[in-house]
Scaffold this motif. Structure first.
Motif, PDB file in Angstrom:
ATOM      1  N   LEU A   1       0.847  -1.195   0.000  1.00  0.00           N
ATOM      2  CA  LEU A   1       0.000   0.000   0.000  1.00  0.00           C
ATOM      3  C   LEU A   1       0.881   1.243   0.000  1.00  0.00           C
ATOM      4  CD1 LEU A   1      -3.168   0.832   1.942  1.00  0.00           C
ATOM      5  CD2 LEU A   1      -1.211   2.324   2.160  1.00  0.00           C
ATOM      6  N   PHE A   2       1.858   1.281   0.886  1.00  0.00           N
ATOM      7  CA  PHE A   2       2.727   2.445   1.006  1.00  0.00           C
ATOM      8  C   PHE A   2       3.626   2.603  -0.226  1.00  0.00           C
ATOM      9  CE2 PHE A   2       1.652   1.156   5.336  1.00  0.00           C
ATOM     10  CZ  PHE A   2       1.067   2.322   5.803  1.00  0.00           C
ATOM     11  N   ARG A   3       4.111   1.471  -0.767  1.00  0.00           N
ATOM     12  CA  ARG A   3       4.919   1.520  -1.993  1.00  0.00           C
ATOM     13  C   ARG A   3       4.091   2.085  -3.151  1.00  0.00           C
ATOM     14  NH1 ARG A   3       9.580  -1.850  -3.005  1.00  0.00           N
ATOM     15  NH2 ARG A   3      10.236  -3.036  -1.200  1.00  0.00           N
ATOM     16  N   SER A   4       2.858   1.598  -3.291  1.00  0.00           N
ATOM     17  CA  SER A   4       1.993   2.027  -4.393  1.00  0.00           C
ATOM     18  C   SER A   4       1.681   3.517  -4.312  1.00  0.00           C
ATOM     19  CB  SER A   4       0.688   1.229  -4.393  1.00  0.00           C
ATOM     20  OG  SER A   4       0.933  -0.129  -4.608  1.00  0.00           O
ATOM     21  N   VAL A   5       1.367   3.973  -3.108  1.00  0.00           N
ATOM     22  CA  VAL A   5       1.042   5.390  -2.923  1.00  0.00           C
ATOM     23  C   VAL A   5       2.289   6.248  -3.152  1.00  0.00           C
ATOM     24  CG1 VAL A   5       0.307   7.139  -1.244  1.00  0.00           C
ATOM     25  CG2 VAL A   5      -0.945   4.966  -1.428  1.00  0.00           C
ATOM     26  N   ALA A   6       3.435   5.817  -2.631  1.00  0.00           N
ATOM     27  CA  ALA A   6       4.679   6.574  -2.831  1.00  0.00           C
ATOM     28  C   ALA A   6       5.043   6.628  -4.318  1.00  0.00           C
ATOM     29  CB  ALA A   6       5.816   5.953  -2.024  1.00  0.00           C
ATOM     30  N   TYR A   7       4.851   5.512  -5.017  1.00  0.00           N
ATOM     31  CA  TYR A   7       5.099   5.466  -6.463  1.00  0.00           C
ATOM     32  C   TYR A   7       4.209   6.497  -7.166  1.00  0.00           C
ATOM     33  CZ  TYR A   7       5.717   3.522 -11.147  1.00  0.00           C
ATOM     34  OH  TYR A   7       6.015   3.356 -12.476  1.00  0.00           O
ATOM     35  N   GLY A   8       2.924   6.469  -6.843  1.00  0.00           N
ATOM     36  CA  GLY A   8       1.983   7.401  -7.463  1.00  0.00           C
ATOM     37  C   GLY A   8       2.290   8.852  -7.141  1.00  0.00           C
ATOM     38  N   ALA A   9       2.753   9.118  -5.917  1.00  0.00           N
ATOM     39  CA  ALA A   9       3.103  10.488  -5.528  1.00  0.00           C
ATOM     40  C   ALA A   9       4.297  10.989  -6.340  1.00  0.00           C
ATOM     41  CB  ALA A   9       3.393  10.564  -4.030  1.00  0.00           C
TER      42      ALA A   9
ATOM     43  N   ALA B   1       8.353   4.211   0.982  1.00  0.00           N
ATOM     44  CA  ALA B   1       7.242   3.530   1.662  1.00  0.00           C
ATOM     45  C   ALA B   1       7.436   3.568   3.175  1.00  0.00           C
ATOM     46  CB  ALA B   1       7.116   2.096   1.173  1.00  0.00           C
ATOM     47  N   ASP B   2       8.648   3.282   3.627  1.00  0.00           N
ATOM     48  CA  ASP B   2       8.923   3.290   5.066  1.00  0.00           C
ATOM     49  C   ASP B   2       8.786   4.699   5.647  1.00  0.00           C
ATOM     50  OD1 ASP B   2       9.294   0.568   4.993  1.00  0.00           O
ATOM     51  OD2 ASP B   2      11.488   0.656   5.093  1.00  0.00           O
ATOM     52  N   GLU B   3       9.236   5.693   4.889  1.00  0.00           N
ATOM     53  CA  GLU B   3       9.097   7.083   5.330  1.00  0.00           C
ATOM     54  C   GLU B   3       7.617   7.482   5.393  1.00  0.00           C
ATOM     55  OE1 GLU B   3      10.102  11.471   3.487  1.00  0.00           O
ATOM     56  OE2 GLU B   3      11.499   9.839   3.047  1.00  0.00           O
ATOM     57  N   LEU B   4       6.852   7.101   4.375  1.00  0.00           N
ATOM     58  CA  LEU B   4       5.420   7.411   4.349  1.00  0.00           C
ATOM     59  C   LEU B   4       4.708   6.704   5.497  1.00  0.00           C
ATOM     60  CD1 LEU B   4       2.970   8.737   3.007  1.00  0.00           C
ATOM     61  CD2 LEU B   4       2.880   6.783   1.424  1.00  0.00           C
ATOM     62  N   ARG B   5       5.032   5.454   5.741  1.00  0.00           N
ATOM     63  CA  ARG B   5       4.423   4.699   6.840  1.00  0.00           C
ATOM     64  C   ARG B   5       4.638   5.429   8.167  1.00  0.00           C
ATOM     65  NH1 ARG B   5       3.097  -0.654   8.082  1.00  0.00           N
ATOM     66  NH2 ARG B   5       3.927  -1.500   6.152  1.00  0.00           N
ATOM     67  N   SER B   6       5.852   5.894   8.413  1.00  0.00           N
ATOM     68  CA  SER B   6       6.167   6.606   9.645  1.00  0.00           C
ATOM     69  C   SER B   6       5.335   7.884   9.777  1.00  0.00           C
ATOM     70  CB  SER B   6       7.661   6.930   9.670  1.00  0.00           C
ATOM     71  OG  SER B   6       7.968   7.680  10.815  1.00  0.00           O
ATOM     72  N   LYS B   7       5.224   8.612   8.671  1.00  0.00           N
ATOM     73  CA  LYS B   7       4.435   9.856   8.678  1.00  0.00           C
ATOM     74  C   LYS B   7       2.950   9.564   8.872  1.00  0.00           C
ATOM     75  CE  LYS B   7       7.651  12.603   5.958  1.00  0.00           C
ATOM     76  NZ  LYS B   7       7.894  13.264   4.666  1.00  0.00           N
TER      77      LYS B   7
ATOM     78  N   VAL C   1      -1.666   9.840  15.207  1.00  0.00           N
ATOM     79  CA  VAL C   1      -1.503  10.428  16.540  1.00  0.00           C
ATOM     80  C   VAL C   1      -1.967  11.884  16.528  1.00  0.00           C
ATOM     81  CG1 VAL C   1       0.177  11.065  18.317  1.00  0.00           C
ATOM     82  CG2 VAL C   1       0.338   8.833  17.183  1.00  0.00           C
ATOM     83  N   LYS C   2      -1.565  12.611  15.499  1.00  0.00           N
ATOM     84  CA  LYS C   2      -1.943  14.027  15.364  1.00  0.00           C
ATOM     85  C   LYS C   2      -3.462  14.189  15.281  1.00  0.00           C
ATOM     86  CE  LYS C   2      -1.534  17.583  11.843  1.00  0.00           C
ATOM     87  NZ  LYS C   2      -0.951  17.851  10.534  1.00  0.00           N
ATOM     88  N   ARG C   3      -4.117  13.264  14.597  1.00  0.00           N
ATOM     89  CA  ARG C   3      -5.562  13.337  14.363  1.00  0.00           C
ATOM     90  C   ARG C   3      -6.332  12.360  15.254  1.00  0.00           C
ATOM     91  NH1 ARG C   3      -7.066  15.586   9.220  1.00  0.00           N
ATOM     92  NH2 ARG C   3      -5.247  16.354   8.109  1.00  0.00           N
TER      93      ARG C   3
ATOM     94  N   VAL D   1      -1.133  13.224   4.688  1.00  0.00           N
ATOM     95  CA  VAL D   1       0.324  13.394   4.762  1.00  0.00           C
ATOM     96  C   VAL D   1       0.848  14.013   3.461  1.00  0.00           C
ATOM     97  CG1 VAL D   1       2.520  12.130   4.786  1.00  0.00           C
ATOM     98  CG2 VAL D   1       0.747  11.584   6.468  1.00  0.00           C
ATOM     99  N   LEU D   2       0.400  13.489   2.326  1.00  0.00           N
ATOM    100  CA  LEU D   2       0.887  13.939   1.022  1.00  0.00           C
ATOM    101  C   LEU D   2       0.132  15.162   0.494  1.00  0.00           C
ATOM    102  CD1 LEU D   2       1.231  10.422  -0.597  1.00  0.00           C
ATOM    103  CD2 LEU D   2       3.108  11.890   0.211  1.00  0.00           C
ATOM    104  N   GLN D   3      -1.038  15.416   1.063  1.00  0.00           N
ATOM    105  CA  GLN D   3      -1.933  16.474   0.592  1.00  0.00           C
ATOM    106  C   GLN D   3      -2.223  16.304  -0.901  1.00  0.00           C
ATOM    107  OE1 GLN D   3      -0.555  20.318   1.994  1.00  0.00           O
ATOM    108  NE2 GLN D   3      -1.171  19.789   4.070  1.00  0.00           N
TER     109      GLN D   3
END
Length: 156
Positions: A20-28, A46-52, A58-60, A97-99
């Protein structure tokens, strides 16, 4: 692809718990006009996106705790682990995260048209044009979808 006036191509994503994170990061990357990320860069992004995404939960917390399964703290601790699958809650946090808007596609039986159809859209407050597109297989795996016109070469 029906309804889009063009065909999107499926980009196979490694099924390592980060799909999921790889696919979204690829698309971004593609949406931002960057080259297609290499396998190694996909993993790092993907790992960076997962962390964010975990930080965004937590923020929300006041707005997200109610729709997460089980204990909030345990959920966030689990989702930080690289082999834990992401799903709908993570897609929602990814768009924040990506807006950027994210559209999820899936092949459906008896839909009467060729190609997958949109089953969910997230982040429409960030625009409706040119969303990040991911393809869900219905069993837990996500691949990226890409407009062949925007295809670029991989980089390391």
């Amino acid at each position: 692809m029906s309804g889009l006036g063009r065909t999107l191509s499926q980009v196979r994503i490694t099924g390592d718990g980060r799909c999921l994170f790889r696919s979204v990061a690829y698309g971004a990357c593609i949406r931002s006009g960057k080259p297609s990320p290499s396998e190694k860069l996909q993993k790092d992004l993907a790992d960076e996106l997962r962390s964010k995404v975990a930080d965004e939960f937590v923020k929300r917390r006041d707005h997200t705790e109610w729709f997460l399964e089980g204990d909030f703290e345990s959920y966030v601790t689990q989702i930080r682990k690289p082999h834990i699958w992401g799903g709908e809650p993570e897609l929602l946090m990814c768009c924040h995260v990506l807006q950027m808007p994210i559209s999820v596609y899936m092949y459906t039986k008896g839909s009467g048209h060729e190609g997958p159809k949109i089953i969910a859209e997230y982040g429409q407050e960030y625009g409706k044009e040119d969303p990040i597109r991911v393809l869900y297989d219905g069993y837990g795996h996500y691949d990226a979808l890409q407009d062949p016109i925007r295809r670029t070469t991989s980089r390391s």
